[in-house]
Design a protein around this motif. Structure first.
Motif, mmCIF file in Angstrom:
data_model
loop_
_atom_site.group_PDB
_atom_site.id
_atom_site.type_symbol
_atom_site.label_atom_id
_atom_site.label_comp_id
_atom_site.label_asym_id
_atom_site.label_seq_id
_atom_site.Cartn_x
_atom_site.Cartn_y
_atom_site.Cartn_z
ATOM 1 N N UNK A 1 1.522 -4.203 -11.247
ATOM 2 C CA UNK A 1 2.812 -4.899 -11.172
ATOM 3 C C UNK A 1 3.690 -4.315 -10.063
ATOM 4 N N UNK A 2 3.605 -3.014 -9.865
ATOM 5 C CA UNK A 2 4.362 -2.384 -8.779
ATOM 6 C C UNK A 2 3.861 -2.925 -7.438
ATOM 7 N N UNK A 3 2.547 -2.994 -7.265
ATOM 8 C CA UNK A 3 1.989 -3.577 -6.039
ATOM 9 C C UNK A 3 2.518 -5.002 -5.848
ATOM 10 N N UNK A 4 2.545 -5.770 -6.919
ATOM 11 C CA UNK A 4 3.051 -7.141 -6.853
ATOM 12 C C UNK A 4 4.504 -7.196 -6.405
ATOM 13 N N UNK A 5 5.305 -6.243 -6.857
ATOM 14 C CA UNK A 5 6.716 -6.189 -6.462
ATOM 15 C C UNK A 5 6.879 -5.840 -4.988
ATOM 16 N N UNK A 6 5.892 -5.177 -4.417
ATOM 17 C CA UNK A 6 5.979 -4.730 -3.029
ATOM 18 C C UNK A 6 5.368 -5.716 -2.030
ATOM 19 N N UNK A 7 4.868 -6.856 -2.502
ATOM 20 C CA UNK A 7 4.227 -7.813 -1.597
ATOM 21 C C UNK A 7 5.203 -8.366 -0.551
ATOM 22 N N UNK A 8 6.490 -8.296 -0.805
ATOM 23 C CA UNK A 8 7.494 -8.734 0.160
ATOM 24 C C UNK A 8 7.329 -8.014 1.495
ATOM 25 N N UNK A 9 6.885 -6.758 1.442
ATOM 26 C CA UNK A 9 6.765 -5.947 2.647
ATOM 27 C C UNK A 9 5.480 -6.214 3.425
ATOM 28 N N UNK A 10 4.607 -7.082 2.924
ATOM 29 C CA UNK A 10 3.359 -7.380 3.621
ATOM 30 C C UNK A 10 3.603 -7.937 5.024
ATOM 31 N N UNK A 11 4.739 -8.558 5.236
ATOM 32 C CA UNK A 11 5.075 -9.131 6.541
ATOM 33 C C UNK A 11 5.109 -8.053 7.634
ATOM 34 N N UNK A 12 5.306 -6.804 7.256
ATOM 35 C CA UNK A 12 5.384 -5.711 8.225
ATOM 36 C C UNK A 12 4.020 -5.251 8.734
ATOM 37 N N UNK A 13 2.970 -5.498 7.939
ATOM 38 C CA UNK A 13 1.641 -4.989 8.268
ATOM 39 C C UNK A 13 0.951 -5.876 9.303
ATOM 40 N N UNK A 14 0.290 -5.237 10.267
ATOM 41 C CA UNK A 14 -0.445 -5.993 11.272
ATOM 42 C C UNK A 14 -1.704 -6.618 10.669
ATOM 43 N N UNK A 15 -2.420 -5.842 9.833
ATOM 44 C CA UNK A 15 -3.703 -6.294 9.298
ATOM 45 C C UNK A 15 -3.589 -6.609 7.809
ATOM 46 N N UNK A 16 -4.133 -7.738 7.432
ATOM 47 C CA UNK A 16 -4.071 -8.196 6.042
ATOM 48 C C UNK A 16 -4.762 -7.221 5.083
ATOM 49 N N UNK A 17 -5.755 -6.464 5.557
ATOM 50 C CA UNK A 17 -6.489 -5.525 4.701
ATOM 51 C C UNK A 17 -5.585 -4.426 4.133
ATOM 52 N N UNK A 18 -4.415 -4.218 4.721
ATOM 53 C CA UNK A 18 -3.493 -3.179 4.268
ATOM 54 C C UNK A 18 -2.409 -3.718 3.333
ATOM 55 N N UNK A 19 -2.403 -4.997 3.077
ATOM 56 C CA UNK A 19 -1.360 -5.624 2.266
ATOM 57 C C UNK A 19 -1.360 -5.107 0.830
ATOM 58 N N UNK A 20 -0.176 -5.181 0.229
ATOM 59 C CA UNK A 20 -0.058 -4.965 -1.206
ATOM 60 C C UNK A 20 -0.565 -6.221 -1.895
ATOM 61 N N UNK A 21 -1.306 -6.059 -2.987
ATOM 62 C CA UNK A 21 -1.701 -7.213 -3.779
ATOM 63 C C UNK A 21 -1.409 -6.892 -5.242
ATOM 64 N N UNK A 22 -0.795 -7.833 -5.912
ATOM 65 C CA UNK A 22 -0.485 -7.658 -7.316
ATOM 66 C C UNK A 22 -1.513 -8.362 -8.165
ATOM 67 N N UNK A 23 -1.070 -8.805 -9.343
ATOM 68 C CA UNK A 23 -1.963 -9.494 -10.253
ATOM 69 C C UNK A 23 -2.362 -10.831 -9.686
ATOM 70 N N UNK A 24 -3.631 -11.157 -9.768
ATOM 71 C CA UNK A 24 -4.139 -12.444 -9.297
ATOM 72 C C UNK A 24 -3.841 -13.508 -10.350
ATOM 73 N N UNK A 25 -3.530 -14.712 -9.887
ATOM 74 C CA UNK A 25 -3.301 -15.795 -10.825
ATOM 75 C C UNK A 25 -4.630 -16.367 -11.284
ATOM 76 N N UNK A 26 -4.649 -16.920 -12.456
ATOM 77 C CA UNK A 26 -5.902 -17.498 -12.995
ATOM 78 C C UNK A 26 -6.680 -16.462 -13.766
ATOM 79 N N UNK A 27 -7.807 -16.870 -14.290
ATOM 80 C CA UNK A 27 -8.652 -15.978 -15.088
ATOM 81 C C UNK A 27 -9.851 -15.535 -14.274
ATOM 82 N N UNK A 28 -9.692 -14.419 -13.553
ATOM 83 C CA UNK A 28 -10.789 -13.887 -12.734
ATOM 84 C C UNK A 28 -11.777 -13.163 -13.583
#
Length: 180
Positions: free
Chosen positions: A153-180
Motif C-alpha cells: 500500500x505504501x508503494x501504491x501511495x508513492x506511484x505519483x512520483x513515477x513521473x520522475x523516473x526515466x525507466x519504467x522498471x524503477x517505478x513504484x507499483x502498488x496492489x494490482x487490480x483484479x484477481x491475479x
C-alpha cells in the motif's frame, strides 16, 4: 568434470554493465545487481561475464535458506550503497517549488535532483524492510503477509512520483487490480 555454480555474494565483472554482485541463482542464469545498471539477468555462459571473487560455490543451485543467509550478509555489507537510478531527462536541472497557500510566506525551492534522490532512498529502504520481514525467523507467515500488504500500500501511495523516473522498471507499483 562437474560444473560449479557461483553462489549469492560472488563479485563479478561484465563487459557492458561493470562490476556487480550475484543476488540470486537460477538454473541457467544469475541475477546480478550492478552499481550503475541495476538488476540484470546474466546467462551463466555469457562470454562477457568474468568472476572476480567466487562465494558460496556449489555443484548445484543453492537452497532458499542458503540464498536468504547470503543475501542478508550482502545487504548488511552493502547497506549504505543505493542503486543508481536515472532521473527522467525532462526533469534534469529542474527545480521543485513548494508554494504555500498563504501568500505572505516564502516559497521553498529544492533542486529536483535532490528530491528525486530522497525518493529513491525511500524506495531502497522499503525494499530492505521488505526483505527483512520476509526473512524474519520469529514472525509467522500470517504476520509477514499482513506487514507485506502495508508495504504494498505504501508503494501504491508513492506511484505519483513515477513521473520522475526515466525507466519504467524503477517505478513504484502498488496492489494490482483484479484477481491475479
Amino acid at each position: 568434470m562437474e560444473e560449479l555454480t557461483l553462489g549469492v555474494g560472488s563479485r563479478v565483472q561484465h563487459a557492458h554493465f561493470g562490476q556487480g554482485v550475484i543476488v540470486a541463482v537460477k538454473y541457467a542464469q544469475y541475477r546480478v545487481t550492478f552499481m550503475d545498471h541495476g538488476i540484470k539477468m546474466i546467462d551463466k555462459t555469457d562470454p562477457l561475464f568474468e568472476v572476480l571473487v567466487a562465494e558460496n560455490v556449489t555443484p548445484e543451485v543453492e537452497t532458499a535458506s542458503d540464498v536468504e543467509t547470503s543475501l542478508l550478509k550482502i545487504l548488511r555489507l552493502w547497506g549504505g550503497i543505493t542503486e543508481v537510478v536515472p532521473l527522467g531527462d525532462r526533469w534534469k536541472g529542474g527545480t521543485l517549488i513548494l508554494q504555500p497557500g498563504d501568500t505572505t510566506l516564502k516559497a521553498k525551492e529544492l533542486p529536483i535532483d535532490t528530491f528525486f534522490h530522497k525518493i529513491v532512498m525511500l524506495r531502497d529502504r522499503l525494499r530492505v524492510l521488505e526483505q527483512n520481514i520476509n526473512s524474519h525467523k520469529v514472525l509467522t507467515d500470517e504476520e509477514k503477509v499482513n506487514m507485506q500488504q502495508y508495504i504494498t500500500r505504501i508503494y501504491g501511495s508513492l506511484t505519483t512520483f513515477n513521473v520522475l523516473f526515466r525507466d519504467k522498471e524503477h517505478w513504484f507499483t502498488g496492489e494490482k487490480s483484479g484477481n491475479d
